[in-house]
Design a protein around this motif. Structure first.
Motif, PDB file in Angstrom:
ATOM      1  N   ARG A 166       0.831  -1.213   0.000  1.00  0.00           N
ATOM      2  CA  ARG A 166       0.000   0.000   0.000  1.00  0.00           C
ATOM      3  C   ARG A 166       0.865   1.263   0.000  1.00  0.00           C
ATOM      4  N   GLU A 167       2.004   1.197   0.656  1.00  0.00           N
ATOM      5  CA  GLU A 167       2.909   2.345   0.723  1.00  0.00           C
ATOM      6  C   GLU A 167       3.681   2.543  -0.589  1.00  0.00           C
ATOM      7  N   GLY A 168       3.537   1.604  -1.519  1.00  0.00           N
ATOM      8  CA  GLY A 168       4.183   1.736  -2.828  1.00  0.00           C
ATOM      9  C   GLY A 168       5.663   1.437  -2.842  1.00  0.00           C
ATOM     10  N   ILE A 169       6.149   0.698  -1.842  1.00  0.00           N
ATOM     11  CA  ILE A 169       7.593   0.425  -1.797  1.00  0.00           C
ATOM     12  C   ILE A 169       7.927  -1.063  -1.915  1.00  0.00           C
ATOM     13  N   LEU A 170       6.920  -1.920  -1.977  1.00  0.00           N
ATOM     14  CA  LEU A 170       7.178  -3.347  -2.129  1.00  0.00           C
ATOM     15  C   LEU A 170       7.512  -3.661  -3.584  1.00  0.00           C
ATOM     16  N   THR A 171       8.614  -4.357  -3.815  1.00  0.00           N
ATOM     17  CA  THR A 171       9.000  -4.731  -5.184  1.00  0.00           C
ATOM     18  C   THR A 171       8.848  -6.228  -5.441  1.00  0.00           C
ATOM     19  N   GLU A 172       8.961  -7.010  -4.386  1.00  0.00           N
ATOM     20  CA  GLU A 172       8.854  -8.466  -4.553  1.00  0.00           C
ATOM     21  C   GLU A 172       8.607  -9.090  -3.186  1.00  0.00           C
ATOM     22  N   SER A 173       7.884 -10.199  -3.167  1.00  0.00           N
ATOM     23  CA  SER A 173       7.699 -10.916  -1.908  1.00  0.00           C
ATOM     24  C   SER A 173       7.662 -12.409  -2.157  1.00  0.00           C
ATOM     25  N   GLU A 174       8.178 -13.149  -1.209  1.00  0.00           N
ATOM     26  CA  GLU A 174       8.135 -14.607  -1.241  1.00  0.00           C
ATOM     27  C   GLU A 174       7.832 -15.058   0.188  1.00  0.00           C
ATOM     28  N   LEU A 175       6.592 -15.517   0.424  1.00  0.00           N
ATOM     29  CA  LEU A 175       6.166 -15.827   1.788  1.00  0.00           C
ATOM     30  C   LEU A 175       6.282 -17.300   2.146  1.00  0.00           C
ATOM     31  N   LYS A 176       6.528 -18.169   1.175  1.00  0.00           N
ATOM     32  CA  LYS A 176       6.813 -19.597   1.420  1.00  0.00           C
ATOM     33  C   LYS A 176       5.779 -20.251   2.344  1.00  0.00           C
ATOM     34  N   ASN A 177       4.490 -20.033   2.040  1.00  0.00           N
ATOM     35  CA  ASN A 177       3.397 -20.621   2.815  1.00  0.00           C
ATOM     36  C   ASN A 177       3.409 -20.178   4.284  1.00  0.00           C
ATOM     37  N   GLU A 178       4.059 -19.049   4.566  1.00  0.00           N
ATOM     38  CA  GLU A 178       4.141 -18.539   5.936  1.00  0.00           C
ATOM     39  C   GLU A 178       3.338 -17.237   6.092  1.00  0.00           C
ATOM     40  N   ALA A 179       2.425 -16.970   5.179  1.00  0.00           N
ATOM     41  CA  ALA A 179       1.700 -15.696   5.187  1.00  0.00           C
ATOM     42  C   ALA A 179       0.971 -15.448   6.496  1.00  0.00           C
ATOM     43  N   ALA A 180       0.448 -16.494   7.118  1.00  0.00           N
ATOM     44  CA  ALA A 180      -0.338 -16.323   8.347  1.00  0.00           C
ATOM     45  C   ALA A 180       0.530 -16.279   9.603  1.00  0.00           C
ATOM     46  N   ARG A 181       1.827 -16.478   9.453  1.00  0.00           N
ATOM     47  CA  ARG A 181       2.691 -16.526  10.644  1.00  0.00           C
ATOM     48  C   ARG A 181       2.706 -15.170  11.356  1.00  0.00           C
ATOM     49  N   GLU A 182       2.551 -15.186  12.662  1.00  0.00           N
ATOM     50  CA  GLU A 182       2.549 -13.956  13.443  1.00  0.00           C
ATOM     51  C   GLU A 182       3.975 -13.460  13.666  1.00  0.00           C
ATOM     52  N   ILE A 183       4.180 -12.187  13.398  1.00  0.00           N
ATOM     53  CA  ILE A 183       5.474 -11.552  13.636  1.00  0.00           C
ATOM     54  C   ILE A 183       5.504 -11.058  15.082  1.00  0.00           C
ATOM     55  N   THR A 184       6.474 -11.532  15.834  1.00  0.00           N
ATOM     56  CA  THR A 184       6.512 -11.265  17.282  1.00  0.00           C
ATOM     57  C   THR A 184       7.476 -10.141  17.663  1.00  0.00           C
ATOM     58  N   GLY A 185       8.119  -9.540  16.687  1.00  0.00           N
ATOM     59  CA  GLY A 185       9.046  -8.456  16.978  1.00  0.00           C
ATOM     60  C   GLY A 185       9.818  -8.072  15.732  1.00  0.00           C
ATOM     61  N   MET A 186      10.533  -6.950  15.805  1.00  0.00           N
ATOM     62  CA  MET A 186      11.332  -6.464  14.680  1.00  0.00           C
ATOM     63  C   MET A 186      12.674  -5.980  15.200  1.00  0.00           C
ATOM     64  N   THR A 187      13.714  -6.211  14.418  1.00  0.00           N
ATOM     65  CA  THR A 187      15.027  -5.696  14.789  1.00  0.00           C
ATOM     66  C   THR A 187      15.936  -5.677  13.571  1.00  0.00           C
ATOM     67  N   TYR A 188      16.986  -4.842  13.656  1.00  0.00           N
ATOM     68  CA  TYR A 188      18.041  -4.893  12.642  1.00  0.00           C
ATOM     69  C   TYR A 188      19.366  -5.273  13.279  1.00  0.00           C
ATOM     70  N   TYR A 189      19.340  -5.675  14.561  1.00  0.00           N
ATOM     71  CA  TYR A 189      20.521  -6.211  15.237  1.00  0.00           C
ATOM     72  C   TYR A 189      20.457  -7.728  15.176  1.00  0.00           C
ATOM     73  N   SER A 190      21.320  -8.324  14.403  1.00  0.00           N
ATOM     74  CA  SER A 190      21.256  -9.778  14.207  1.00  0.00           C
ATOM     75  C   SER A 190      21.411 -10.536  15.514  1.00  0.00           C
ATOM     76  N   GLY A 191      22.233 -10.003  16.432  1.00  0.00           N
ATOM     77  CA  GLY A 191      22.459 -10.679  17.699  1.00  0.00           C
ATOM     78  C   GLY A 191      21.283 -10.618  18.647  1.00  0.00           C
ATOM     79  N   LYS A 192      20.259  -9.821  18.331  1.00  0.00           N
ATOM     80  CA  LYS A 192      19.081  -9.699  19.194  1.00  0.00           C
ATOM     81  C   LYS A 192      17.854 -10.381  18.616  1.00  0.00           C
ATOM     82  N   VAL A 193      18.009 -11.062  17.485  1.00  0.00           N
ATOM     83  CA  VAL A 193      16.868 -11.726  16.850  1.00  0.00           C
ATOM     84  C   VAL A 193      16.347 -12.849  17.740  1.00  0.00           C
TER      85      VAL A 193
END
Length: 513
Positions: A15-42
């Motif tokens: 909707r924001e016009g910034i998505l170029t491609e997506s591959e959800l691998k049958n995980e579309a319904a999976r709940e996202i429990t958090g976000m980070t850009y620190y790999s050590g905190k994932v």
């Protein structure tokens, strides 16, 4: 936090016009429990954001190994082939869009004040936070949040800051914490980098304060030139209902023109045409007193501290508070006894012979102001300045600070100040050329704390020592590592105590003889 499915975030980016491609691998319904850009905190179920010019694929590899549910990036990575991905064309926008959604647009539930400018942001936000806390208490509330270059205090946690304005995920997390802890108000510093690179997203401030502007932060990694720096600062008026602008600023006319897009504009300063104006400023015995006039009021205010320039910062806070409907009684109470860590912190040796002042001053404008203040409050005193410049940015400071200190100090010590990837001795050598060109003696030292000790122990009766640049910061950045450092204030206090002990011993020895 609002946990949503991976598909919901895919739809949002689309909707924001910034998505170029997506591959959800049958995980579309999976709940996202958090976000980070620190790999050590994932944590398992987190969405990992591949951001930054220094991003390396190995970070994503670690995120995958720690259970990342999916990743967001501007390109696909082989090591992420077994998990879903969302590719976007603008990673900076993606960050704030995702952060706002995950934390539920918390800025909509806060009364926000943002402060920008080259000099004075931190002092102003501390003044304004103290005022708003008094106002909130009057109204039966629970305090005011703070995001500053010293600390982030959101009602749930109070931690040392890492950036003047946090990255989007941290910014909206702190706002969410403030809301969840019952806070109704928050004050924050807004840096040119945060405005240029969209860290604040669609945040809308009740009031935005524009203090001043001078040439700073000019480097390949920050702003290519003053125009870019200035235009980035002016973006704050795209994010506020009311603009408070300083008519004493050199570029006041251009700032006022840019502010016309706001619903309201309030001006402050010493010029008679300012809506909120101050006069009759006096500084005596650690108190600054000034008369303030505005629509329907004339009132004296007093603040603790040194440096008459702080009356301008206090006036900015008064104007912002007035714009937010704060009572003058709350303003007066709030300003009484405010302490800003690392700003004009004054210490003396036990016998009062030597004065040391610690301040965060780190650019041309702040250097000029602090030297003016010290020369006015300590006329005729010998001044020693201890400072350095950061590595990899704001290269013009080396000339500006060197020339200002070389002109106004009696001697200078050049020391490390977050040299980063540069050799700190090379930085000091560059500054020293400007200092010595003004005829000022200059010493280069590799250890900041040791230089402070040396300067204090070598001081003569009546000397004033200025320790500038880091305030109460307790780290120094060498390379990519932040090394522990006691803080300039701690080093000063230790050295002054040692000076006092030596003076007592000398006096006792003479008396015994």
């Amino acid at each position: 936090m609002i946990n949503q499915s991976l598909e919901k975030y895919r739809e949002l980016l689309d909707r924001e016009g910034i998505l170029t491609e997506s591959e959800l691998k049958n995980e579309a319904a999976r709940e996202i429990t958090g976000m980070t850009y620190y790999s050590g905190k994932v944590m398992p179920g987190n969405l990992f954001l591949c951001k930054g010019a220094a991003f390396r694929e190995e970070y994503l590899e670690e995120a995958v190994s720690r259970g990342a549910a999916a990743y967001v990036s501007q390109c696909e990575y082989p090591c992420g082939r077994n998990i879903p991905h969302l590719l976007v064309k603008d990673m900076r926008k993606a960050q704030y869009v995702l952060a706002e959604a995950y934390y539920g647009n918390p800025w909509e539930r806060l009364h926000l004040a943002g402060v920008t400018g080259t000099k004075g942001k931190t002092t102003t936000v501390y003044y304004l936070r103290a005022i708003l806390e008094e106002y909130v208490r009057e109204m039966g509330g629970t305090g005011c949040g703070l995001l500053s270059s010293i600390e982030y205090d959101d009602g749930k946690e109070c931690v040392p800051s890492t950036l003047t304005t946090p990255e989007s995920l941290e910014l909206f997390r702190h706002m969410r914490n403030a809301v969840d802890s019952g806070m109704s108000h928050m004050v924050m510093e807004v840096s040119s980098q945060a405005l240029k690179y969209q860290r604040i997203g669609r945040t809308l401030f009740d009031t935005a304060v524009f203090l001043n502007i001078s040439e700073d932060h000019i480097s390949p990694g920050e702003h290519p030139d003053f125009r870019d720096y200035f235009e980035s600062k002016l973006k704050i008026f795209d994010h506020c209902r009311c603009a408070c602008i300083n008519l004493d600023c050199e570029y006041a006319n251009q700032i006022a023109e840019a502010a016309k897009k706001c619903e309201r504009v309030i001006t402050f300063g010493q010029r008679k045409e300012a809506m909120i104006r101050c006069s009759r400023i006096t500084a005596k015995q650690g108190k600054i007193r000034f008369l303030t006039e505005g629509p329907g009021f004339v009132k004296w205010f007093e603040i603790d501290g040194h440096g008459m320039f702080n009356a301008e910062n206090a006036l900015a806070a008064i104007a912002a508070a007035w714009s937010m409907g704060v009572s003058l009684s709350a303003v007066k109470r709030g300003l009484q006894g405010v302490r800003v860590p690392g700003r004009m912190e004054t210490y003396q040796s036990p016998d009062g012979a030597v004065t040391a002042i610690v301040d965060y001053a780190h650019n041309g404008l702040s250097f000029t102001r602090i030297f003016d203040a010290v020369m006015a409050e300590y006329p005729g005193r010998r001044i020693t300045a201890i400072f350095g410049c950061p590595g990899g940015k704001a290269y013009n400071r080396r000339r500006d600070l060197g020339e200002i200190a070389g002109t106004r100090a009696d001697q200078v010590y050049l020391v490390p100040d977050d040299p980063g990837e540069e050799d700190p001795m090379d930085i000091s050598e560059e500054i020293s050329r400007y200092v010595q060109a003004k005829g000022c003696p200059c010493k280069i030292r590799s250890d900041r704390g040791s230089a402070i000790r040396e300067a204090v122990l070598d001081a003569e009766h009546g000397d004033v020592i200025l320790v500038l640049g880091k305030g109460e910061e307790k780290f120094i950045k060498y390379g990519k590592t932040s090394s522990p450092y006691p803080s300039d204030g701690a080093c000063v206090q230790s050295a002054l105590q040692e000076y006092g002990n030596a003076a007592q011993l000398s006096a006792a020895t003479k008396e015994g003889a």
